[in-house]
Motif scaffolding. Sequence first.
Motif, mmCIF file in Angstrom:
data_model
loop_
_atom_site.group_PDB
_atom_site.id
_atom_site.type_symbol
_atom_site.label_atom_id
_atom_site.label_comp_id
_atom_site.label_asym_id
_atom_site.label_seq_id
_atom_site.Cartn_x
_atom_site.Cartn_y
_atom_site.Cartn_z
ATOM 1 N N THR A 1 0.833 -0.945 0.354
ATOM 2 C CA THR A 1 -0.479 0.333 -0.332
ATOM 3 C C THR A 1 0.806 1.069 0.005
ATOM 4 O O THR A 1 0.603 2.242 -0.679
ATOM 5 C CB THR A 1 -0.982 0.105 0.750
ATOM 6 N N PHE B 1 -3.527 -5.790 -5.771
ATOM 7 C CA PHE B 1 -5.797 -4.931 -6.089
ATOM 8 C C PHE B 1 -5.646 -4.462 -4.892
ATOM 9 O O PHE B 1 -6.499 -3.690 -4.543
ATOM 10 C CB PHE B 1 -6.347 -5.821 -6.817
ATOM 11 N N ARG C 1 -6.524 -0.332 -3.517
ATOM 12 C CA ARG C 1 -8.428 -1.459 -2.753
ATOM 13 C C ARG C 1 -8.133 -0.080 -1.024
ATOM 14 O O ARG C 1 -8.853 0.736 -0.977
ATOM 15 C CB ARG C 1 -8.431 -2.024 -2.659
ATOM 16 N N SER C 2 -6.531 -0.360 -0.908
ATOM 17 C CA SER C 2 -6.589 0.207 0.651
ATOM 18 C C SER C 2 -5.726 1.316 0.624
ATOM 19 O O SER C 2 -6.478 2.445 1.574
ATOM 20 C CB SER C 2 -4.864 -0.327 1.195
ATOM 21 N N LYS D 1 -6.858 3.749 -1.263
ATOM 22 C CA LYS D 1 -7.454 5.410 -2.630
ATOM 23 C C LYS D 1 -8.225 5.842 -1.312
ATOM 24 O O LYS D 1 -7.951 7.067 -1.721
ATOM 25 C CB LYS D 1 -8.700 3.770 -2.695
ATOM 26 N N TRP E 1 -11.481 -8.673 -6.670
ATOM 27 C CA TRP E 1 -10.728 -7.397 -6.595
ATOM 28 C C TRP E 1 -11.420 -6.452 -6.552
ATOM 29 O O TRP E 1 -10.623 -5.198 -6.580
ATOM 30 C CB TRP E 1 -9.558 -7.615 -7.419
ATOM 31 N N GLY E 2 -12.787 -5.840 -7.066
ATOM 32 C CA GLY E 2 -13.128 -4.706 -7.781
ATOM 33 C C GLY E 2 -12.720 -4.072 -8.359
ATOM 34 O O GLY E 2 -12.589 -2.786 -9.184
#
Length: 383
Positions: A75, A115, A119-120, A122, A153-154
Amino acid sequence: MNVLSLDLEGALVLTPEDGMQKSRLSCADGIIRNDRAGRRIDLQGYLVLPGIVDPHGDGFERHLAPRRGAMPDMTEGVVAAEAEFAANGLTTAVLAQFYSWEGGLRSPEYAAKVFAAIRSAKSQVMTDLMAQLRFETHMLDDYADLPGKLANWGVSYLVFNDHLPHDRLAAGRKPPRLTGQALKAGRNPEAHLDLMLELHSRAAEVPAALGELTSKLSASAIKMGSHDDQTAGQRAEWRRRGVSIAEFPETLEAAEAAIDNGDPVIMGAPNVVRGNSHNGNISATDLIAKGLCTALASDYHYPSLRRAVFKLVAQGICDLPSAWSLVSGNPARLLGLTDRGELQPGMRADLVILDAETKRIAATIAGGRFSYMSGDIAARFLG
């Protein structure tokens, strides 16, 4: 997070109606406003343009894996990459990650980590981050689970690749760079070659399997593109499957086939900056001059987006509004992002401020929040 309420005055502002004109630009609550919104900022000597929307970039890889073990928290690598995006005027960035038999940093396992990190990150950054999966078409055993993985995973954007050296494998010749590629994948060269031969041997199964897969993905509203099309026939086949975006077509024929049938074409900004493709394919500049390029992408080098625009203007191929649309409005539209890419009331306050003389980026505002600022412009906002 707090957003800015500002009236930017004195700058040349790029608007869809008037082109580059000296005018006021107001923003509040993350949105461009028609009426005055707040504190007045004198931006005389600067240009204000829509924030850059990058539809495909993989230069972030060096932030996530600079050396073995150097970035245990991935991240943090994404956050570091986002700082580079912002410094180069990006307000929306598509991070393109492989899912490939090539293994290593292109393996399915590594993709899952990337991924998760996106997400983390964003919620920690200003730039709007989107993920793209670059999927190798001959990984037939992965087709069944792929829609579920994308959902988990979005990821809502997938591009199909095929990097197998089919001609060499069919001729019984060893592929180039086999040993180095195998070591990166953590395999011995013989095992790596065996895997490539096995995937190549199942080529006849791919078209029917792709038809089923793309049908499922279309039903899930997954946006799909093809990569490195070479012929009009290839583009037509992808179109029949609902794969509408043509990324980096290698020939004039393929680009014409895409544009003539309403499919957007993405080319690499580094291709424009270099003056040609690094591997001898069609020149992006030539395609732009012929009206056969919809949008430019950073590919492997984020500064090239801005630099490509001003090179096109200097060469007389495009005026500034047309050239800038290749990195803002056009990529926003092909990604289905109707709330950005232009500076008009009601749109997201995504904008980049450039020094009018040097054309260097002085500040970037994403969703009404500063993501980057450098140099003398700080005194205008902080004074």
